[in-house]
Design an enzyme around this catalytic site. Structure first.
Site: not given
Length: 118
Positions: A34, A92, A98, A100, A103, A105, A107
């Site tokens: 990231d 998320n 949260g 942003t 697409h 994903h 974390h």
């Protein structure tokens, strides 16, 4: 949710229009560091083949791909040495949570003490 935007940043990364610091790639999954890390290890795991905005759009036919994303995240935790000390997987859904980038994903966060959120 809105329709999938083929020009979101992750779609552009998949097409190699934007450079990323990749740590894993196969025909279905791409993982990279990231750019705005929230932990010493902060890796994003994204599907290359599915145009899913967020978890609320996952269907039964996506179950295998979602499982593979978790598997890749766990393998990366081992690779980066955070599998024994602890790591967090976060997905998320929507702006209130949260998210942003529209697409789906995952974390992978670790490498230090993380704050309690759940």
């Amino acid at each position: 949710m809105d329709s999938y935007d083929d020009n979101n940043i992750f779609a552009r990364i998949i097409r190699n229009e934007i450079l990323s610091n990749n740590v894993y790639e196969d025909e279905e999954i791409l993982a990279f560091h990231d750019n705005n890390p929230l932990a010493p290890v902060h890796i994003l795991i994204i599907p290359k083949v599915a145009k899913i905005i967020g978890p609320s759009e996952i269907s039964r036919s996506d179950a295998s791909l979602m499982g593979k994303m978790v598997y890749v995240a766990t393998e990366l935790a081992r690779k980066f040495g955070i599998d024994k000390t602890g790591f967090r997987l976060v997905m998320n859904n929507g702006s209130d949570a949260g998210q942003t980038v529209p697409h789906i994903h995952l974390h992978l966060l670790g490498g230090g003490t993380l704050s309690n959120i759940a």
